[in-house]
Design a protein around this motif. Structure first.
Motif, PDB file in Angstrom:
ATOM      1  N   ASP A   1     131.480 -33.244-129.785  1.00 13.58           N
ATOM      2  CA  ASP A   1     131.301 -34.199-130.876  1.00 13.58           C
ATOM      3  C   ASP A   1     129.815 -34.482-131.093  1.00 13.58           C
ATOM      4  OD1 ASP A   1     134.141 -34.754-131.283  1.00 13.58           O
ATOM      5  OD2 ASP A   1     134.044 -35.776-129.344  1.00 13.58           O
ATOM      6  N   ALA A   2     129.045 -34.378-130.025  1.00 16.59           N
ATOM      7  CA  ALA A   2     127.606 -34.635-130.075  1.00 16.59           C
ATOM      8  C   ALA A   2     126.907 -33.771-129.040  1.00 16.59           C
ATOM      9  CB  ALA A   2     127.325 -36.112-129.805  1.00 16.59           C
ATOM     10  N   CYS A   3     125.640 -33.490-129.281  1.00 17.60           N
ATOM     11  CA  CYS A   3     124.841 -32.711-128.335  1.00 17.60           C
ATOM     12  C   CYS A   3     123.613 -33.513-127.939  1.00 17.60           C
ATOM     13  CB  CYS A   3     124.377 -31.398-128.973  1.00 17.60           C
ATOM     14  SG  CYS A   3     125.705 -30.240-129.271  1.00 17.60           S
ATOM     15  N   LEU A   4     123.353 -33.525-126.647  1.00 15.53           N
ATOM     16  CA  LEU A   4     122.076 -34.018-126.136  1.00 15.53           C
ATOM     17  C   LEU A   4     121.191 -32.792-125.980  1.00 15.53           C
ATOM     18  CD1 LEU A   4     123.172 -36.508-123.321  1.00 15.53           C
ATOM     19  CD2 LEU A   4     122.664 -36.988-125.722  1.00 15.53           C
ATOM     20  N   PHE A   5     120.132 -32.713-126.757  1.00 16.67           N
ATOM     21  CA  PHE A   5     119.218 -31.575-126.712  1.00 16.67           C
ATOM     22  C   PHE A   5     118.019 -31.982-125.871  1.00 16.67           C
ATOM     23  CE2 PHE A   5     115.955 -29.026-129.360  1.00 16.67           C
ATOM     24  CZ  PHE A   5     115.897 -28.037-128.390  1.00 16.67           C
ATOM     25  N   LEU A   6     117.907 -31.410-124.679  1.00 13.87           N
ATOM     26  CA  LEU A   6     116.840 -31.746-123.754  1.00 13.87           C
ATOM     27  C   LEU A   6     115.656 -30.815-123.918  1.00 13.87           C
ATOM     28  CD1 LEU A   6     119.110 -33.424-122.471  1.00 13.87           C
ATOM     29  CD2 LEU A   6     118.134 -32.837-120.268  1.00 13.87           C
ATOM     30  N   VAL A   7     114.480 -31.419-124.000  1.00 13.77           N
ATOM     31  CA  VAL A   7     113.232 -30.682-123.968  1.00 13.77           C
ATOM     32  C   VAL A   7     112.388 -31.271-122.844  1.00 13.77           C
ATOM     33  CG1 VAL A   7     113.273 -30.077-126.426  1.00 13.77           C
ATOM     34  CG2 VAL A   7     112.116 -32.169-125.696  1.00 13.77           C
ATOM     35  N   ASP A   8     111.492 -30.470-122.320  1.00  8.06           N
ATOM     36  CA  ASP A   8     110.588 -30.908-121.265  1.00  8.06           C
ATOM     37  C   ASP A   8     109.216 -31.128-121.894  1.00  8.06           C
ATOM     38  OD1 ASP A   8     108.846 -31.220-119.127  1.00  8.06           O
ATOM     39  OD2 ASP A   8     109.693 -29.571-117.955  1.00  8.06           O
ATOM     40  N   PRO A   9     108.837 -32.377-122.148  1.00  5.72           N
ATOM     41  CA  PRO A   9     107.572 -32.621-122.841  1.00  5.72           C
ATOM     42  C   PRO A   9     106.341 -32.279-122.016  1.00  5.72           C
ATOM     43  CG  PRO A   9     108.544 -34.691-122.120  1.00  5.72           C
ATOM     44  CD  PRO A   9     109.560 -33.614-121.850  1.00  5.72           C
ATOM     45  N   ARG A  10     106.476 -32.131-120.702  1.00  8.54           N
ATOM     46  CA  ARG A  10     105.321 -31.735-119.884  1.00  8.54           C
ATOM     47  C   ARG A  10     104.935 -30.287-120.169  1.00  8.54           C
ATOM     48  NH1 ARG A  10     107.353 -32.840-114.085  1.00  8.54           N
ATOM     49  NH2 ARG A  10     108.844 -31.419-114.987  1.00  8.54           N
ATOM     50  N   VAL A  11     105.942 -29.470-120.514  1.00 10.88           N
ATOM     51  CA  VAL A  11     105.697 -28.071-120.866  1.00 10.88           C
ATOM     52  C   VAL A  11     105.280 -27.970-122.331  1.00 10.88           C
ATOM     53  CG1 VAL A  11     106.820 -25.810-121.123  1.00 10.88           C
ATOM     54  CG2 VAL A  11     107.333 -27.239-119.135  1.00 10.88           C
ATOM     55  N   GLY A  12     105.763 -28.903-123.138  1.00 12.31           N
ATOM     56  CA  GLY A  12     105.520 -28.864-124.574  1.00 12.31           C
ATOM     57  C   GLY A  12     106.682 -28.188-125.281  1.00 12.31           C
ATOM     58  N   ILE A  13     106.658 -28.216-126.576  1.00  9.76           N
ATOM     59  CA  ILE A  13     107.729 -27.607-127.367  1.00  9.76           C
ATOM     60  C   ILE A  13     107.441 -26.117-127.469  1.00  9.76           C
ATOM     61  CG2 ILE A  13     108.900 -27.579-129.600  1.00  9.76           C
ATOM     62  CD1 ILE A  13     109.325 -30.115-127.795  1.00  9.76           C
ATOM     63  N   THR A  14     108.402 -25.332-127.013  1.00 12.21           N
ATOM     64  CA  THR A  14     108.247 -23.879-126.977  1.00 12.21           C
ATOM     65  C   THR A  14     108.925 -23.244-128.188  1.00 12.21           C
ATOM     66  OG1 THR A  14     110.296 -23.485-125.766  1.00 12.21           O
ATOM     67  CG2 THR A  14     108.322 -23.992-124.442  1.00 12.21           C
ATOM     68  N   PRO A  15     108.633 -21.978-128.467  1.00 17.01           N
ATOM     69  CA  PRO A  15     109.361 -21.282-129.527  1.00 17.01           C
ATOM     70  C   PRO A  15     110.875 -21.292-129.284  1.00 17.01           C
ATOM     71  CG  PRO A  15     107.396 -20.053-128.965  1.00 17.01           C
ATOM     72  CD  PRO A  15     107.520 -21.163-127.940  1.00 17.01           C
ATOM     73  N   LEU A  16     111.303 -21.209-128.022  1.00 16.20           N
ATOM     74  CA  LEU A  16     112.746 -21.267-127.734  1.00 16.20           C
ATOM     75  C   LEU A  16     113.307 -22.638-128.099  1.00 16.20           C
ATOM     76  CD1 LEU A  16     115.315 -19.969-126.724  1.00 16.20           C
ATOM     77  CD2 LEU A  16     114.619 -20.534-124.383  1.00 16.20           C
ATOM     78  N   ASP A  17     112.569 -23.716-127.812  1.00 12.89           N
ATOM     79  CA  ASP A  17     113.014 -25.052-128.226  1.00 12.89           C
ATOM     80  C   ASP A  17     113.184 -25.106-129.743  1.00 12.89           C
ATOM     81  OD1 ASP A  17     113.032 -26.256-125.652  1.00 12.89           O
ATOM     82  OD2 ASP A  17     110.889 -26.700-125.797  1.00 12.89           O
TER      83      ASP A  17
ATOM     84  N   GLU B   1     103.011 -37.204-122.728  1.00 13.18           N
ATOM     85  CA  GLU B   1     102.797 -37.882-124.008  1.00 13.18           C
ATOM     86  C   GLU B   1     102.667 -36.922-125.190  1.00 13.18           C
ATOM     87  OE1 GLU B   1     103.009 -41.094-126.232  1.00 13.18           O
ATOM     88  OE2 GLU B   1     103.088 -41.174-124.047  1.00 13.18           O
ATOM     89  N   ALA B   2     101.836 -35.902-125.069  1.00 14.03           N
ATOM     90  CA  ALA B   2     101.638 -34.958-126.177  1.00 14.03           C
ATOM     91  C   ALA B   2     102.929 -34.213-126.499  1.00 14.03           C
ATOM     92  CB  ALA B   2     100.525 -33.967-125.841  1.00 14.03           C
ATOM     93  N   GLY B   3     103.696 -33.837-125.470  1.00 12.80           N
ATOM     94  CA  GLY B   3     104.952 -33.133-125.699  1.00 12.80           C
ATOM     95  C   GLY B   3     105.989 -33.994-126.395  1.00 12.80           C
ATOM     96  N   VAL B   4     106.009 -35.286-126.090  1.00  7.34           N
ATOM     97  CA  VAL B   4     106.937 -36.203-126.774  1.00  7.34           C
ATOM     98  C   VAL B   4     106.579 -36.274-128.251  1.00  7.34           C
ATOM     99  CG1 VAL B   4     107.705 -38.606-126.968  1.00  7.34           C
ATOM    100  CG2 VAL B   4     107.483 -37.566-124.709  1.00  7.34           C
ATOM    101  N   LEU B   5     105.308 -36.377-128.553  1.00  6.67           N
ATOM    102  CA  LEU B   5     104.880 -36.410-129.956  1.00  6.67           C
ATOM    103  C   LEU B   5     105.212 -35.102-130.663  1.00  6.67           C
ATOM    104  CD1 LEU B   5     101.466 -38.267-129.579  1.00  6.67           C
ATOM    105  CD2 LEU B   5     103.638 -39.199-130.423  1.00  6.67           C
ATOM    106  N   ASP B   6     105.018 -33.968-129.982  1.00  6.62           N
ATOM    107  CA  ASP B   6     105.345 -32.660-130.568  1.00  6.62           C
ATOM    108  C   ASP B   6     106.840 -32.530-130.862  1.00  6.62           C
ATOM    109  OD1 ASP B   6     102.727 -31.823-130.527  1.00  6.62           O
ATOM    110  OD2 ASP B   6     102.944 -30.591-128.717  1.00  6.62           O
ATOM    111  N   ALA B   7     107.675 -33.210-130.069  1.00  4.21           N
ATOM    112  CA  ALA B   7     109.128 -33.114-130.242  1.00  4.21           C
ATOM    113  C   ALA B   7     109.575 -33.624-131.614  1.00  4.21           C
ATOM    114  CB  ALA B   7     109.844 -33.870-129.123  1.00  4.21           C
TER     115      ALA B   7
END
Length: 183
Positions: free
Chosen positions: A41-57, A84-90
Motif C-alpha cells: 500500500d505504501a513504500c518506505l524508500f531509504l537513501v543513505d545521505p552520508r553517501v549522497g544520492i546516487t544514480p541508482l537512487d 546534511e548535504a545528502g538530506v538536501l540532495d534527497a
C-alpha cells in the motif's frame, strides 16, 4: 507484523533494488523488490545521505513514482553533520520532504509515525468502505488482489532502497527486535 506507536501494519523487507534485469542474483533481487512494491500500500524508500544520492537512487525514485501508490522518502543514517548535504540532495528525487532518521539509534521514529499515520487511517477507511460495499452482511470482503480485507487489515509497507541503505536496521527498529540480519 509491525507496530510503531499505536499504528499496526505489515512490513515487507526487500533485498534491495539493483540495476539489473537479467536472471542474475541482482536481477532476481530486483524482480522480488518490484513485486513487493506492487503488493504494498505504501513504500518506505531509504537513501543513505552520508553517501549522497546516487544514480541508482535516482532510478529507484523513477520506478517508485511509476509503480508505488504512496512513497515516503526516508533519509536513514542522518545523524550528524556528515549527512546534511545528502538530506538536501534527497529533495531532488521528486518524492517530497525526506524523513530524517537514524534507525540504528532510534532517532526520527516520531516523524516516521507522522508520515505513516494518515496512510494507516486511509487503509482502514478503505477496508471499511469495501466491506460495506461488497459484503454488508459479513465482516470480510475480498480485495482486488484476492486478499481478505477486514477493518483491522494492516497497511502493507514495502521497505525499498539500494543495498546497505539501512532497510533491515529500520525494520528491526520498528519490530522492536533483531529479526533481520544486518551488518
Amino acid at each position: 507484523e509491525a507496530k510503531l506507536g499505536d499504528l499496526r501494519f505489515t512490513v515487507i523487507d526487500t533485498a534491495g533494488l539493483e540495476d539489473a534485469t537479467d536472471d542474475s542474483l541482482q536481477g532476481r533481487m530486483r524482480k522480488l523488490t518490484e513485486r513487493a512494491v506492487d503488493m504494498a500500500d505504501a513504500c518506505l524508500f531509504l537513501v543513505d545521505p552520508r553517501v549522497g544520492i546516487t544514480p541508482l537512487d535516482q532510478d529507484l525514485a523513477t520506478i517508485l513514482r511509476r509503480r508505488a501508490g504512496a512513497v515516503i522518502l526516508v533519509a536513514n543514517k542522518a545523524e550528524g553533520q556528515a549527512a546534511e548535504a545528502g538530506v538536501l540532495d534527497a529533495f531532488g528525487l521528486g518524492l517530497g520532504e525526506p524523513v530524517r532518521l537514524s534507525a540504528e539509534h532510534g532517532e526520527g521514529m516520531a516523524e516516521l509515525y507522522g508520515f505513516l499515520q494518515p496512510l494507516v487511517e486511509a487503509a482502514e477507511d478503505k477496508a471499511e468502505a469495501e466491506i460495506a460495499a461488497e459484503a454488508p452482511e459479513t465482516d470480510i470482503a475480498v480485495a482486488e488482489d484476492g486478499s481478505a480485507v477486514t477493518p483491522d487489515r494492516p497497511l502493507q509497507v514495502a521497505v525499498v532502497g539500494r543495498p546497505n541503505a539501512g532497510k533491515s536496521t529500520l525494520i528491526n527498529r520498528i519490530l522492536g527486535e533483531d529479526r533481520l540480519l544486518t551488518g
